[in-house]
Scaffold this active site. Sequence first.
Site, PDB file in Angstrom:
ATOM      1  N   CYS B 175     -39.028 -47.197  22.628  1.00 56.83           N
ATOM      2  CA  CYS B 175     -38.410 -46.352  21.611  1.00 56.83           C
ATOM      3  C   CYS B 175     -38.365 -44.872  21.993  1.00 56.83           C
ATOM      4  CB  CYS B 175     -39.128 -46.555  20.285  1.00 56.83           C
ATOM      5  SG  CYS B 175     -39.233 -48.308  19.851  1.00 56.83           S
ATOM      6  N   HIS B 313     -40.052 -39.130  14.449  1.00 55.05           N
ATOM      7  CA  HIS B 313     -39.883 -40.502  14.932  1.00 55.05           C
ATOM      8  C   HIS B 313     -40.180 -41.488  13.808  1.00 55.05           C
ATOM      9  CE1 HIS B 313     -39.798 -43.863  17.682  1.00 55.05           C
ATOM     10  NE2 HIS B 313     -40.963 -44.277  17.206  1.00 55.05           N
ATOM     11  N   HIS B 350     -34.820 -48.764  12.201  1.00 56.47           N
ATOM     12  CA  HIS B 350     -35.297 -48.298  13.506  1.00 56.47           C
ATOM     13  C   HIS B 350     -34.460 -48.947  14.621  1.00 56.47           C
ATOM     14  CE1 HIS B 350     -37.619 -47.006  16.789  1.00 56.47           C
ATOM     15  NE2 HIS B 350     -38.678 -47.787  16.683  1.00 56.47           N
TER      16      HIS B 350
END
Lengths: 124, 423
Positions: B175, B313, B350
């Site tokens: 990620c 994030h 996400h």
Amino acid sequence: MTITPAEAQLSASEKLNGFPPAVAESYLAFAESGEATRLDHVVLGVLQFYLAQPPPQPLVELPGTTRLVEDLGCDSLTMVDTLFLAESLFNIRLADDEMARVSTLDDLRGHFQRHILGHAEVTA
Amino acid sequence: MRTARVVVSGTGFVTSIGNDRAAVSRSLRELRPGIERFDFLPGTELPVKVAGTIKGFDTTAPQWAGWRWPAGYTIPKDVLRGLPPHGLHAFCAMEQVIADGRLTATVLADGETGLFCSSAGSPRLMRQYLNQIHDSRGERIAPMSVVSSIAGTLNFNLAAHYGIRGAVAGFASACASTTQALGYAFDEITLGRQRRVLVVGGEDLSWESIYTFHGMRALSRNPDPARASRPFDRDRDGFVGTGGAVALMLEDAGAAQARGAPIYAEVLGWGQASDGSSVAITHPEGQGLARAMRQALDSAGVTPGEIDYVNAHATSTPTGDLSETRALQAIFTAVGARPPVSSTKALTGHGLSMAGVMETAFCALSLAEGFIPGNANLENPDPACEGLNLPRTTVSQAPRLVLKNSSGFGGSNACLVLRRWEI
């Protein structure tokens, strides 16, 4: 005959999703009749769908001497994609060295007619 | 060596909150979510019920021949045959960034244009093809099975189709991937090795790509699309997955101006640092992320007090959000700075390796259009977030300096600093 009509129904819905309807129709008709012409229409229909540039007229109407690479712009990946799908549709396995000798539409027709129908010569 | 000002000069979006810049901007401003009920594995009763879905596309058919996409995109068959589902999205995002950034085929192939990509590959296609090989006892191997399914599929396909002859690379730090890709793109340009780099991230939305995270209980089991993804909330219980693709162009400012490309923001610097602690859990005090933020700020030559917005994030997992909170407190709260902090994953879900480039693009829109997206779904801020400024609604305030955070498996952290474009 390598496939039954019932198998063909299932296979067509899975593997020919998104192809022109005429390809699936020819495939199902071939499973019923075993006619060489229907087989040709399936194989050439798959190739025609995969070609990056559409041919000047339907492949089934082009001369059998039409060359796959020089005349149709068929690259090696298009060729193996076509053979892979056709093998899967008809549940056959083609030898790699035989594939290398396919260079014209008649070669392609003959290749499948020999493997599926046991024809010694291509039936146009 | 050449030192250039680096700008964001093109965007392309296929996301859960919109398939073009205008739709994405509207969703961000109005906090319109892209999350809805999603059946990962029809015929089962999985505990994970929602996802950030892509609208207007249909990639459910096992072969590309059965895929559908919005009108207006012409995708050659010799490209389609090598694409994974998210590759279709990436192709459309590339078409957008090329049009937006006024790139021509000549510029794309000039050797000064690079391409950095990231995705997890296509676990769905890989499963499909490996099953086929196994079940046929090795007789049936789809010709494009490798290039369409492994990590790297985006750079293979897009570089070949667009004739890109500059630097082409893939990134695989989960990620944090596309934020790192943007950082290295920034370096390539400031070092004078490339004039521009297209950075593309994408992911499949499938049970193979997303539901597998349930193995570590990282996904939200909240069935309510409006409340499942709630970063920084006391009651958050995991992330909501999404797919799609985003493309962003970083470019030498002079080259962008000469071509008449739009300039959304300037990239001032970046930083990265690792936790060095766990394969899958962020450091409890966010040490790696804090060092990455500090490095990014130093690289950009700005202080924490100058930052006007932090795009976090924060994925909505209990441990990850807490870790980032600690890092933000160490950098900002400790020096009395309280910039607005929000996580747009409450809207999008996400996007894994795509998240960094997607959210950096959101930051660029925020800078260019003068707004700060709020924290959707935030009802009860986690008491641990004390000291953080977590707006619940969109702030009609034009930020000048923005920090973007990303964290990935293995403890990789990467941060970017962007500034409103000023000549």
